[in-house]
Design an enzyme around this catalytic site. Structure first.
Site, PDB file in Angstrom:
ATOM      1  N   GLU A 191       0.864  -1.266  -0.007  1.00 37.31           N
ATOM      2  CA  GLU A 191       0.099  -0.253   0.085  1.00 37.31           C
ATOM      3  C   GLU A 191       0.820   1.172  -0.040  1.00 37.31           C
ATOM      4  O   GLU A 191       0.700   2.282   0.767  1.00 37.31           O
ATOM      5  CB  GLU A 191      -0.968  -0.115   1.080  1.00 37.31           C
ATOM      6  CG  GLU A 191      -1.860  -1.088   1.240  1.00 37.31           C
ATOM      7  CD  GLU A 191      -2.576  -1.131   2.367  1.00 37.31           C
ATOM      8  OE1 GLU A 191      -2.924  -0.496   3.203  1.00 37.31           O
ATOM      9  OE2 GLU A 191      -3.576  -2.282   2.547  1.00 37.31           O
ATOM     10  N   ASN A 239       1.916  -5.112  -2.962  1.00 38.78           N
ATOM     11  CA  ASN A 239       0.572  -5.492  -2.621  1.00 38.78           C
ATOM     12  C   ASN A 239      -0.112  -4.201  -2.448  1.00 38.78           C
ATOM     13  O   ASN A 239       0.558  -3.470  -1.787  1.00 38.78           O
ATOM     14  CB  ASN A 239       0.642  -6.407  -1.380  1.00 38.78           C
ATOM     15  CG  ASN A 239      -0.786  -7.005  -1.342  1.00 38.78           C
ATOM     16  OD1 ASN A 239      -1.156  -7.996  -2.077  1.00 38.78           O
ATOM     17  ND2 ASN A 239      -1.179  -6.915   0.124  1.00 38.78           N
ATOM     18  N   HIS A 284     -10.365  -6.058  -2.520  1.00 38.53           N
ATOM     19  CA  HIS A 284     -11.643  -5.784  -1.498  1.00 38.53           C
ATOM     20  C   HIS A 284     -12.431  -5.056  -2.352  1.00 38.53           C
ATOM     21  O   HIS A 284     -12.618  -4.142  -2.416  1.00 38.53           O
ATOM     22  CB  HIS A 284     -11.171  -4.798  -0.301  1.00 38.53           C
ATOM     23  CG  HIS A 284      -9.924  -5.639   0.622  1.00 38.53           C
ATOM     24  ND1 HIS A 284     -10.318  -6.699   1.189  1.00 38.53           N
ATOM     25  CD2 HIS A 284      -8.646  -5.438   0.705  1.00 38.53           C
ATOM     26  CE1 HIS A 284      -9.115  -7.088   2.088  1.00 38.53           C
ATOM     27  NE2 HIS A 284      -8.153  -6.303   1.583  1.00 38.53           N
ATOM     28  N   GLU A 298      -6.094 -10.697  -1.066  1.00 43.33           N
ATOM     29  CA  GLU A 298      -6.779 -10.452  -0.086  1.00 43.33           C
ATOM     30  C   GLU A 298      -8.506 -10.426  -0.312  1.00 43.33           C
ATOM     31  O   GLU A 298      -9.266  -9.456   0.090  1.00 43.33           O
ATOM     32  CB  GLU A 298      -6.620  -9.008   0.690  1.00 43.33           C
ATOM     33  CG  GLU A 298      -5.164  -9.126   0.999  1.00 43.33           C
ATOM     34  CD  GLU A 298      -4.707  -7.760   1.816  1.00 43.33           C
ATOM     35  OE1 GLU A 298      -5.502  -6.959   2.301  1.00 43.33           O
ATOM     36  OE2 GLU A 298      -3.449  -7.529   1.910  1.00 43.33           O
ATOM     37  N   ASP A 350     -12.159 -10.377  -0.654  1.00 46.89           N
ATOM     38  CA  ASP A 350     -13.293 -10.475  -0.318  1.00 46.89           C
ATOM     39  C   ASP A 350     -14.504  -9.588  -0.967  1.00 46.89           C
ATOM     40  O   ASP A 350     -13.961  -8.362  -1.601  1.00 46.89           O
ATOM     41  CB  ASP A 350     -13.436 -10.043   1.363  1.00 46.89           C
ATOM     42  CG  ASP A 350     -13.026  -8.921   1.758  1.00 46.89           C
ATOM     43  OD1 ASP A 350     -12.652  -8.034   0.760  1.00 46.89           O
ATOM     44  OD2 ASP A 350     -12.509  -8.546   2.833  1.00 46.89           O
TER      45      ASP A 350
HETATM   46  O1  G3I Z   1      -5.124  -7.973  19.083  1.00 45.75           O
HETATM   47  C1  G3I Z   1      -5.720  -6.835  19.485  1.00 45.75           C
HETATM   48  C2  G3I Z   1      -6.576  -7.175  20.601  1.00 45.75           C
HETATM   49  O2  G3I Z   1      -5.599  -7.489  21.745  1.00 45.75           O
HETATM   50  C3  G3I Z   1      -7.098  -5.709  21.146  1.00 45.75           C
HETATM   51  O3  G3I Z   1      -7.877  -6.124  22.261  1.00 45.75           O
HETATM   52  C4  G3I Z   1      -8.071  -5.276  19.856  1.00 45.75           C
HETATM   53  C5  G3I Z   1      -8.767  -3.959  20.430  1.00 45.75           C
HETATM   54  O4  G3I Z   1      -8.936  -3.067  19.146  1.00 45.75           O
HETATM   55  O5  G3I Z   1      -7.280  -4.930  19.108  1.00 45.75           O
HETATM   56  C6  G3I Z   1      -6.814  -6.128  18.246  1.00 45.75           C
HETATM   57  O6  G3I Z   1      -5.908  -5.839  17.333  1.00 45.75           O
HETATM   58  C7  G3I Z   1      -6.479  -5.618  16.077  1.00 45.75           C
HETATM   59  C8  G3I Z   1      -5.913  -6.698  14.990  1.00 45.75           C
HETATM   60  O7  G3I Z   1      -6.649  -6.634  13.907  1.00 45.75           O
HETATM   61  C9  G3I Z   1      -6.364  -8.167  15.562  1.00 45.75           C
HETATM   62  O8  G3I Z   1      -7.694  -8.297  15.371  1.00 45.75           O
HETATM   63  C10 G3I Z   1      -6.474  -4.430  15.697  1.00 45.75           C
HETATM   64  O9  G3I Z   1      -7.004  -3.361  16.425  1.00 45.75           O
HETATM   65  C11 G3I Z   1      -7.021  -3.911  14.359  1.00 45.75           C
HETATM   66  O10 G3I Z   1      -6.663  -2.826  13.805  1.00 45.75           O
HETATM   67  C12 G3I Z   1      -6.613  -5.092  13.217  1.00 45.75           C
HETATM   68  O11 G3I Z   1      -7.142  -5.178  12.041  1.00 45.75           O
HETATM   69  C13 G3I Z   1      -6.458  -5.594  10.907  1.00 45.75           C
HETATM   70  C14 G3I Z   1      -6.171  -4.558   9.908  1.00 45.75           C
HETATM   71  O12 G3I Z   1      -5.637  -5.003   8.810  1.00 45.75           O
HETATM   72  C15 G3I Z   1      -5.340  -3.357  10.586  1.00 45.75           C
HETATM   73  O13 G3I Z   1      -4.957  -2.669   9.433  1.00 45.75           O
HETATM   74  C16 G3I Z   1      -7.473  -6.648  10.231  1.00 45.75           C
HETATM   75  O14 G3I Z   1      -7.366  -7.684  11.300  1.00 45.75           O
HETATM   76  C17 G3I Z   1      -6.786  -7.035   9.055  1.00 45.75           C
HETATM   77  O15 G3I Z   1      -7.808  -7.814   8.319  1.00 45.75           O
HETATM   78  C18 G3I Z   1      -6.506  -6.026   7.971  1.00 45.75           C
HETATM   79  O16 G3I Z   1      -5.716  -6.559   7.155  1.00 45.75           O
HETATM   80  C19 G3I Z   1      -5.595  -5.666   6.050  1.00 45.75           C
HETATM   81  C20 G3I Z   1      -4.320  -6.236   5.191  1.00 45.75           C
HETATM   82  O17 G3I Z   1      -3.150  -6.181   6.218  1.00 45.75           O
HETATM   83  C21 G3I Z   1      -3.795  -4.769   4.295  1.00 45.75           C
HETATM   84  N1  G3I Z   1      -4.674  -4.596   3.316  1.00 45.75           N
HETATM   85  C22 G3I Z   1      -6.275  -4.235   3.891  1.00 45.75           C
HETATM   86  C23 G3I Z   1      -6.765  -5.241   5.029  1.00 45.75           C
HETATM   87  C24 G3I Z   1      -7.858  -4.996   5.228  1.00 45.75           C
HETATM   88  O18 G3I Z   1      -7.894  -3.887   6.143  1.00 45.75           O
END
Ligand code: G3I
Length: 444
Positions: free
Chosen positions: A161, A204, A241, A270, A272
């Site tokens: 990105e 990516n 996405h 990715e 969906d």
């Molecule tokens: O693990 C912590 C947890 O301990 C805490 O209690 C909780 C509270 O918010 O957060 C948890 O972490 C979260 C993490 O996902 C795991 O679930 C983060 O807040 C959250 O921001 C994070 O989101 C991820 C996101 O990337 C972050 O930018 C998504 O799961 C993940 O699917 C998403 O993936 C991205 C790709 O890497 C890049 N392309 C876009 C894609 C979708 O956004």
């Protein structure tokens, strides 16, 4: 026939059995339709993967479906910078290791996601103020993380990105870009190649699915520049996405094709698609068929397994519902993957019933210095089988709107409908021979 001389040629239907040794170049095995996504994709030498979260690996339904359906995994968050190097020089691989060992134990491929990204970046990196500091932190991070997993990762998202949305075509203003300039991307790829020469190195991004969008053009130009200067890059990841604001573009396949034509693999990384029912299924089918139509589109990863674990859970964008039931989108993907094998070797040669015939009309498309496009319009039936014979040393390097199989020489392509109507197209890399292929049509 010379380029530009012949604009149109006609080939009329051939009745009776077409004598062809149909061996599918895109198919490593053939026979009954496969019953899982991974097996179905493997029939054409591709993988079908899912983003996986370590904290679900203790859930039996989740693991059952993961192990049954997928032959590739991408850690959803566990290999990101905030997870692997939360403080400078202190690396933690526990959760990522759990996913890697799960995958390795079952022969699944692993996509590494991701090394250099502006998001999920620990504060200590964003706070670095000198170029030297950012450079050494970036290169050390790539070396340590890739070194830890050396030999285990199929493809790495080296840079993620890095381009702005919208019409600017500019690189995103991250700490990397601001301290090091646009050249940080190239530097990251060079460092990555040295760190693990066995992994494919991918760029990516999201919103690079439309062939003509400014962001897509900017990434395309970067990849073309890298290839022309020998900067090591092997693949482009289309995150893909999709939802109603960002639907599957009508030129999605053309987009895959244009990146592939630069000499890189394309991976759908990715995927969906928000929605439900047959509309969602249709969109998934289109994406899968677009990938299958381009030989350098080597695999597809969906961004999660059941809907409720998706980052966009309210949009129910995945292939399994919250109870792990297969959705119509799942059935569409599986059918599309199975369709890619087309006619199996040694069987199913097309015959034309008495009295029925069809016509295939070939016409010119775009052309470039090294290759040209042709399209074939079929009339008379929607159940057609068109045989296209190209002349060596020509090679068909991409197809669209049809389901191709190949003879063992690679010169005879047998094209059948794939649900996208009665006109299909293909790209010939001419290798010095600009002649058009012969085409003949039979009712399937
Ligand atoms: O693990 C912590 C947890 O301990 C805490 O209690 C909780 C509270 O918010 O957060 C948890 O972490 C979260 C993490 O996902 C795991 O679930 C983060 O807040 C959250 O921001 C994070 O989101 C991820 C996101 O990337 C972050 O930018 C998504 O799961 C993940 O699917 C998403 O993936 C991205 C790709 O890497 C890049 N392309 C876009 C894609 C979708 O956004």
């Amino acid at each position: 026939m010379k380029r530009g001389v012949i604009r149109n040629a006609l080939a009329t239907g051939v009745a009776g059995v077409l004598a062809m040794g149909v061996a599918a170049a895109l198919s490593s095995s053939a026979g009954a339709a496969a019953s899982t996504l991974g097996e179905a994709a493997a029939q054409s030498g591709r993988y079908f993967g899912a983003a996986v979260a370590a904290n679900h690996l203790g859930e039996s339904q989740y693991v059952t479906v993961l192990n049954r359906e997928f032959n590739s995994v991408t850690p959803e968050n566990e290999m990101k910078w905030d997870a692997t190097e939360p403080s400078r020089g202190s690396f933690s691989f526990g959760n990522a290791d759990r996913i890697v060992s799960h995958a390795q134990g079952r022969g699944m491929k692993i996509r590494g996601h991701t090394l250099v990204w502006h998001s999920q970046l620990p504060g200590w990196v964003s706070g670095l103020s000198s170029a030297n500091d950012v450079r050494s932190a970036m290169n050390n991070h790539i070396n340590q993380v890739m070194g830890h997993y050396r030999g285990k990762i199929h493809s790495w998202d080296v840079v993620n990105e890095a381009f702005q949305d919208g019409s600017s075509g500019a690189r995103r203003q991250s700490v990397f870009q601001q301290r090091l300039g646009d050249g940080y991307i190239e530097e990251a790829f060079r460092t990555a190649r040295a760190a693990d020469s066995g992994a494919k190195l991918c760029y990516n991004d999201y919103n690079i699915d439309d062939a003509n969008a400014a962001k897509t053009r900017a990434v395309y130009n970067m990849v073309r520049d890298f290839k022309s200067r020998g900067v090591p890059i092997d693949c482009v990841g289309l995150q893909s996405h999709f939802n109603s604001q960002s639907p599957v573009p009508s030129n999605y396949q053309q987009n895959i094709q244009q990146f592939a034509a630069l000499g890189v693999d394309v991976q759908i990384t990715e995927l969906d698609i928000e929605g439900s029912g047959s509309a969602q299924a249709d969109n998934y089918r289109r994406v899968v068929q677009a990938c299958l139509a381009v030989s350098r589109c080597t695999g597809i990863t969906v961004w999660g397994i059941p809907d409720h674990y998706s980052w966009r859970s309210s949009g129910t964008p995945l292939l399994f519902d919250r109870n792990y039931n297969k959705k119509p989108a799942y059935d569409a993907v599986l059918a599309a993957l199975n369709g890619s094998t087309g006619n199996p070797p040694g069987g199913g040669d097309p015959t034309t019933p008495p009295g029925e015939s069809c016509t295939a009309t070939i016409s010119a498309g775009q052309q470039w210095s090294d290759r040209f496009n042709l399209s074939v319009a079929v009339s008379g039936t929607s159940n057609w089988v068109v045989t296209v014979r190209v002349q060596s040393p020509q090679k068909v390097i991409a197809t669209w709107n049809g389901s191709p199989t190949w003879d063992s020489s690679g010169n005879v392509m047998t094209m059948r409908p794939n649900g996208n109507g009665n006109t299909f197209g293909f790209t010939i890399q001419h290798n010095g021979n600009w002649n058009w292929p012969s085409v003949s049509c039979a009712v399937g």
